[in-house]
Write a protein that holds these residues in place. Sequence first.
Motif, mmCIF file in Angstrom:
data_model
loop_
_atom_site.group_PDB
_atom_site.id
_atom_site.type_symbol
_atom_site.label_atom_id
_atom_site.label_comp_id
_atom_site.label_asym_id
_atom_site.label_seq_id
_atom_site.Cartn_x
_atom_site.Cartn_y
_atom_site.Cartn_z
ATOM 1 N N UNK A 70 15.970 4.752 34.173
ATOM 2 C CA UNK A 70 15.462 6.121 34.329
ATOM 3 C C UNK A 70 15.373 6.834 32.981
ATOM 4 N N UNK A 71 16.337 6.574 32.106
ATOM 5 C CA UNK A 71 16.293 7.225 30.790
ATOM 6 C C UNK A 71 15.130 6.697 29.956
ATOM 7 N N UNK A 72 14.777 5.424 30.118
ATOM 8 C CA UNK A 72 13.589 4.879 29.442
ATOM 9 C C UNK A 72 12.323 5.616 29.897
ATOM 10 N N UNK A 73 12.246 5.907 31.193
ATOM 11 C CA UNK A 73 11.076 6.598 31.734
ATOM 12 C C UNK A 73 10.956 7.990 31.107
ATOM 13 N N UNK A 74 12.062 8.685 30.962
ATOM 14 C CA UNK A 74 12.052 10.006 30.318
ATOM 15 C C UNK A 74 11.437 9.925 28.907
ATOM 16 N N UNK A 75 11.848 8.923 28.158
ATOM 17 C CA UNK A 75 11.364 8.775 26.778
ATOM 18 C C UNK A 75 9.855 8.636 26.719
ATOM 19 N N UNK A 76 9.249 8.046 27.759
ATOM 20 C CA UNK A 76 7.794 7.910 27.793
ATOM 21 C C UNK A 76 7.108 9.274 27.710
ATOM 22 N N UNK A 77 7.655 10.257 28.403
ATOM 23 C CA UNK A 77 7.062 11.586 28.388
ATOM 24 C C UNK A 77 7.105 12.227 27.013
ATOM 25 N N UNK A 78 8.220 12.081 26.310
ATOM 26 C CA UNK A 78 8.344 12.663 24.976
ATOM 27 C C UNK A 78 7.397 11.952 24.011
ATOM 28 N N UNK A 79 7.289 10.629 24.151
ATOM 29 C CA UNK A 79 6.365 9.869 23.288
ATOM 30 C C UNK A 79 4.926 10.326 23.521
ATOM 31 N N UNK A 80 4.558 10.559 24.780
ATOM 32 C CA UNK A 80 3.193 11.011 25.087
ATOM 33 C C UNK A 80 2.887 12.333 24.376
ATOM 34 N N UNK B 245 1.585 15.709 18.215
ATOM 35 C CA UNK B 245 2.280 15.577 16.949
ATOM 36 C C UNK B 245 3.604 16.294 16.881
ATOM 37 N N UNK B 246 4.159 16.656 18.031
ATOM 38 C CA UNK B 246 5.466 17.323 18.043
ATOM 39 C C UNK B 246 6.158 17.084 19.379
ATOM 40 N N UNK B 247 7.452 17.267 19.374
ATOM 41 C CA UNK B 247 8.235 17.126 20.590
ATOM 42 C C UNK B 247 8.368 18.489 21.267
ATOM 43 N N UNK B 248 8.576 18.524 22.572
ATOM 44 C CA UNK B 248 8.658 19.819 23.269
ATOM 45 C C UNK B 248 9.945 20.574 22.959
ATOM 46 N N UNK B 249 11.008 19.860 22.621
ATOM 47 C CA UNK B 249 12.309 20.455 22.298
ATOM 48 C C UNK B 249 13.069 19.489 21.418
ATOM 49 N N UNK C 199 16.204 3.040 23.535
ATOM 50 C CA UNK C 199 15.877 3.691 22.260
ATOM 51 C C UNK C 199 14.368 3.708 22.052
ATOM 52 N N UNK C 200 13.647 4.079 23.110
ATOM 53 C CA UNK C 200 12.190 4.165 23.013
ATOM 54 C C UNK C 200 11.805 5.362 22.153
ATOM 55 N N UNK C 201 11.036 5.113 21.113
ATOM 56 C CA UNK C 201 10.549 6.162 20.223
ATOM 57 C C UNK C 201 9.426 5.557 19.380
ATOM 58 N N UNK C 202 8.580 6.384 18.781
ATOM 59 C CA UNK C 202 7.450 5.845 18.002
ATOM 60 C C UNK C 202 7.869 4.927 16.861
#
Length: 311
Positions: free
Chosen positions: A244-254, A260-264, A185-188
């Motif tokens: 692997x799903x944790x790694x994905x979350x890193x990209x969205x957080x970046x 200031x927004x998510x890609x999708x 549940x990685x998120x800001x």
Amino acid sequence: MSTLNAIDSVTGARERIGDLLRDGIHHVTYQILDVLGYGTYGSIYLAKTIPTAPGMLPEYKAIKCLSKKGLTQTQLLLQRQEIDLHLSLSSPTKGQHPHIVDMSSVIETKDSLYLAMEYCSGGDLYDTITSQHSAARDSGVDFAPTTHLPGRCLDVHSDSSVVDAMTQIISALVHSHSHQVFHRDLKPENILVASDGSLKLADFGLATKERVSNDFGCGSSFYMAPEQQPTRSSAGRRPYLPAKSDVWSLGIIFLNLRFGRNPWKLSRVDMDATFAAYAQNSDVLREMFPELSPSALHFLKRVLCVDPNDR
């Protein structure tokens, strides 16, 4: 676990202000000062230690109250698992990590668990991101923090500052994974800002030690990897790897940090046209975020691989 000597209160969270919590094992008494937040789990309080000798200064802690009332045996076990996983990563007995919120003690009563944790006075990363990007939109220019506290000071419009923030988050994640703890549940909102400006990973309520998981839909949808997303039926679906799903979350957080927004909204080709376009051609990211540097784009293409085996 310690036992709370004070009588449990059944009134509202704010009526707990002024109450004393006694940790009999560590011989520490906490006084509740304020309510920091509410949730389905219970409440989070700001508290301070009561000095036991002249000249001692109080320590400020965040105390998370988990209610045990009405929970099934399975839910109670999950509650204990959250505590055990967090203690294994950053605590006085297991060793502290500079970018994971420290948990100093657990106080148990008949109806509740009180988790005494490091107090991060800067709030969460989500608030920092939204406030700085909102200020930039309102003024028409990039916003740089005007208050410089000792230590780090995050500026979401500075590439070097964002890289520093990501380095801290990745450090916490590497430490967690090295202890076979996968956050999920990685998120800001689950990354806190300490008084010195450093970032601290928090909230291990959905974390697991299982290398392979069938808990689809576990986490926050905006930051969830494609293979982790819920569908109408999980029949025939392959289990996913939480690491692997944790790694994905890193990209969205970046992307959230820098722009200031998510890609999708959802990483599902059947429900989000933007993600469907990205799944067909990852160069869509450059079109969506033309300000991305080559190194940032390379990083994102590595962590936001639709196929988890390529991350």
